[in-house]
Scaffold this active site. Structure first.
Site, PDB file in Angstrom:
ATOM      1  N   CYS A 113       0.804  -1.225   0.000  1.00 53.10           N
ATOM      2  CA  CYS A 113       0.000   0.000   0.000  1.00 53.10           C
ATOM      3  C   CYS A 113       0.835   1.273   0.000  1.00 53.10           C
ATOM      4  O   CYS A 113       0.329   2.340  -0.350  1.00 53.10           O
ATOM      5  CB  CYS A 113      -0.938   0.001   1.203  1.00 53.10           C
ATOM      6  N   HIS A 238      -3.194   6.849   1.939  1.00 58.40           N
ATOM      7  CA  HIS A 238      -3.594   5.556   1.391  1.00 58.40           C
ATOM      8  C   HIS A 238      -5.068   5.338   1.678  1.00 58.40           C
ATOM      9  O   HIS A 238      -5.538   5.487   2.813  1.00 58.40           O
ATOM     10  CB  HIS A 238      -2.758   4.431   2.002  1.00 58.40           C
ATOM     11  N   ASN A 268     -10.186  -0.191  -1.394  1.00 58.68           N
ATOM     12  CA  ASN A 268      -8.737  -0.230  -1.171  1.00 58.68           C
ATOM     13  C   ASN A 268      -8.078  -0.849  -2.401  1.00 58.68           C
ATOM     14  O   ASN A 268      -8.189  -2.049  -2.638  1.00 58.68           O
ATOM     15  CB  ASN A 268      -8.439  -1.055   0.080  1.00 58.68           C
TER      16      ASN A 268
END
Length: 312
Positions: A113, A238, A268
């Site tokens: 990430c 993120h 995500n």
């Protein structure tokens, strides 16, 4: 030239949209349950004929077009991803081939990430050291391919996509010094492992770490750029979970900044999440050319990397 800057950005998402109602037909969940816990409404899902390098190449082509450049203008291709199926050729080489490049250096970075902000720092260093004149930096992941769609704790989170930036030499730096690191002893808190590989995480541990340990680190990234948090025009964290993004942004103290909340419609997307959300802010005019924006990636490996950049 003793600096570097982001010349342009671009993003791409697959056409298929998976709603919370769709997920309720797969697992024991509901729109209210998902929204209240992670803030996600929809996510884009790539089909079996849409590999990661195709997503990456679409985003890269848009960034190149926005910069007024051709693939031949790029010296180095960096792709941040953790969902590459094959070991070789690497994703960067496949993206270069799709774009018809001739002789670029190609390299993948797997920092999950936090991959894009690590790759952006690497591009900045390469340009300022004279190793490259222009760098194509891409974050791309196909999280749907490493997800157990019977596990409601993870399948409600993920989406697929790609974002890209063109970095080039500049007289004054538009990319601030990176602040990066990791917590190796907690590396297992977020995992993509096994055969077939599957995404898993210790959600509460990640939440506590992100909301308590990361705010002072993000503020230090601002200090390295010579700015106070209140000077920021935008914050792109993120896009993991709205319940992490909002308290983290508040604790950073960026009271005048637009905070990216693309997680609500994209889920995500791992390494793609920051360039995807940043590109959308630029495209929507939410931030303007020259505005200072904090990009801050965190998550897999419990790694983090952040820097303040000037908007293209």
């Amino acid at each position: 030239m003793n600096g570097s800057r982001i010349a342009a950005v671009g993003h791409y998402q697959p056409a298929k949209v998976l709603t919370n109602e769709d997920l309720a037909g797969l697992v024991d969940t509901s729109d209210e349950w998902i929204r209240s816990r992670v803030g996600i409404r929809t996510r884009h899902i790539a089909g079996p004929d849409e590999p990661v390098d195709e997503l990456a190449a679409h985003a890269a082509a848009k960034a190149l077009a926005a910069a007024g450049l051709t693939p031949a203008d790029i010296d180095l291709v960096l792709v941040a991803t953790s969902t590459a199926v094959d070991r070789s050729p690497n994703m960067a080489a496949r993206v270069a081939a799709r774009l018809g490049m001739q002789q670029p250096a190609t390299m993948d970075l797997n920092v999950v990430c936090a991959g894009f902000t690590h790759a952006l720092a690497t591009a900045d260093h390469a340009v300022r050291a004279g190793g490259a004149g222009r760098v194509l930096v891409v974050g791309a992941d196909k999280m749907s391919e490493v997800t157990d769609w019977s596990d409601r704790s993870t399948c409600v989170l993920v989406g697929d996509g790609a974002g890209a930036a063109v970095v080039e030499a500049a007289e004054e730096s538009g990319i601030g010094p990176v602040l990066w690191g990791s917590v190796p002893e907690m590396g297992n808190a977020v995992r993509i492992e096994g055969t077939p590989p599957r995404f898993a995480q210790e959600g509460q541990s990640v939440y506590r770490w992100a909301t308590t340990q990361l705010p002072p680190i993000a503020r230090r990234a601002c200090e390295r750029a010579g700015l106070e948090p209140e000077d920021l025009a935008g914050v792109v964290l993120h896009q993991a979970n709205l319940r992490i993004i909002e308290p983290l942004a508040e604790k950073i103290g960026a009271v005048n900044a637009v905070v990216a909340r693309d997680v609500t419609e994209s889920g995500n997307t791992s390494a793609a999440s920051i360039p995807l959300a940043f590109s959308k802010l630029v495209e929507q005019g939410a931030v303007s050319t020259g505005d200072p924006v904090l990009l801050f990636g965190f998550g897999g490996n419990l790694s983090y990397a952040g820097q303040v950049v000037r908007c293209p």
